[in-house]
Design a protein around this motif. Structure first.
Motif, mmCIF file in Angstrom:
data_model
loop_
_atom_site.group_PDB
_atom_site.id
_atom_site.type_symbol
_atom_site.label_atom_id
_atom_site.label_comp_id
_atom_site.label_asym_id
_atom_site.label_seq_id
_atom_site.Cartn_x
_atom_site.Cartn_y
_atom_site.Cartn_z
ATOM 1 N N GLU A 163 14.268 -1.596 -6.517
ATOM 2 C CA GLU A 163 13.137 -2.369 -7.022
ATOM 3 C C GLU A 163 11.984 -2.439 -6.021
ATOM 4 N N PHE A 164 12.181 -1.976 -4.811
ATOM 5 C CA PHE A 164 11.164 -2.095 -3.779
ATOM 6 C C PHE A 164 10.598 -0.724 -3.414
ATOM 7 N N SER A 165 9.375 -0.742 -2.909
ATOM 8 C CA SER A 165 8.747 0.481 -2.408
ATOM 9 C C SER A 165 9.451 0.914 -1.129
ATOM 10 N N ARG A 166 10.032 2.099 -1.154
ATOM 11 C CA ARG A 166 10.750 2.564 0.028
ATOM 12 C C ARG A 166 9.777 2.821 1.179
ATOM 13 N N PHE A 167 8.594 3.271 0.850
ATOM 14 C CA PHE A 167 7.585 3.479 1.883
ATOM 15 C C PHE A 167 7.236 2.149 2.538
ATOM 16 N N GLY A 168 7.111 1.103 1.735
ATOM 17 C CA GLY A 168 6.816 -0.228 2.268
ATOM 18 C C GLY A 168 7.948 -0.740 3.138
#
Length: 319
Positions: A163-168
């Protein structure tokens, strides 16, 4: 709580409000270079203003005693090698600011600060690798508590990592690595220099680095607005000026261990600000994770204090 403990507590709390100002600035359309660059310019000016003010006060106080005035000037004098070292020590802070602020574009402010807070265990691993000494059992217990609390605080157990941006997520963890490096180098570099001067030179190093990566064209093309200056001043005040000054007052008096415990107040403050100001949803399970992280931060120092008390009791018993 003592005056010195309160200084550290307020300094850490100041760091906790940064994300709200940064997110609002980005929502207004300002770029990473504009926000961080202007922040560090104003932060450097504030730090140098503090150095100048302290110098003026000392000069006025010692004006009637030339010998003491000369000794004071000698004590506060820095060689160019010392200045260069402190400028270089500001580079990890620069990377922390850039990585953390870029992470805010991809993940929530509360998650970004939780990831950045992983410096508490990343620093231990880096130092162990540098000294080639294996961490003790208490360190492994601490890491387990911190990682478990982080998983809960970040919401990974509720939403899953997909559910989260892996880059972030990567940017947030890299900001923790750079902050760990800053703590390691700043604690050993030019320790004889006055705290105000050390802070000013390191902040200046951060500013120069950011301006090289993001040239300050906004200062000359008319993009500098009163609104941008307001955000940058708040970020410079609460990020580059107030915490270092308060830490310089309190940390030498209460010690690094207790400072680490009190400094962890940055995490709940940042999460609370994200919930109240930025309207991010923080579940009870996530708040529980924050509490576990704080316990993990406190474990090493509490363990050391308990060991010292036992040693003292044993010594008094043998006496």
């Amino acid at each position: 709580m003592s005056y010195y403990g309160l200084s550290v507590l307020l300094g850490a709390a100041s760091y906790g409000v940064l994300s709200a100002f940064a997110v609002n600035a980005y929502d207004k359309g300002y770029s990473l270079g504009e926000v961080v660059g202007t922040q560090l310019i104003l932060g450097s000016l504030l730090c140098w203003g503090w150095v100048l003010l302290r110098k003026m006060v000392r000069t006025r106080r010692l004006k009637g005693d030339p010998a003491k005035l000369a000794a004071d000037k000698a004590a506060h004098a820095l060689t160019w090698k010392m200045r260069g070292t402190l400028l270089a020590c500001g580079l990890p802070t620069m990377f922390t600011s850039l990585l953390y602020n870029e992470a805010l574009h991809h993940i929530s402010a509360s998650l970004a600060i939780i990831l950045m807070f992983q410096f508490t265990w990343i620093g231990v691993l880096i130092e162990s690798a540098m000294t080639r000494r294996k961490p003790g059992a208490i360190v492994y217990v601490t890491l387990a508590v911190l990682l478990g609390g982080t998983a809960l605080a970040a919401g990974l157990t509720e939403k899953g990592i997909g559910e989260f941006s892996r880059f972030g997520l990567i940017l947030g963890l890299l900001s923790a690595v750079s902050y760990s490096l800053f703590i390691l180098v700043s604690g050993k570099a030019v320790v004889a220099a006055p705290p105000a001067a050390r802070t000013a030179w390191m902040t200046t190093g951060s500013m120069i680095g950011v301006l090289l990566i993001h040239p300050p064209v906004h200062l000359f093309n008319g993009n500098v607005t009163v609104e941008l200056l307001g955000y940058a001043l708040a970020l410079g005040l609460f990020g580059s000026f107030i915490p270092p000054v308060l830490f310089a007052i309190g940390v030498p008096r209460i010690g690094n261990g207790m400072a680490g415990i009190l400094g962890s107040v940055e995490l709940p403050v940042a999460v609370a600000v994200s919930a109240i100001v930025l309207r991010e949803k923080i579940s009870l399970l996530q708040w529980g994770g924050v509490a576990i992280v704080l316990i993990g931060v406190a474990i090493p120092e509490l363990s050391r204090r308990l060991a010292r008390e036992r040693t003292g009791m044993t010594a008094s018993g043998n006496g």
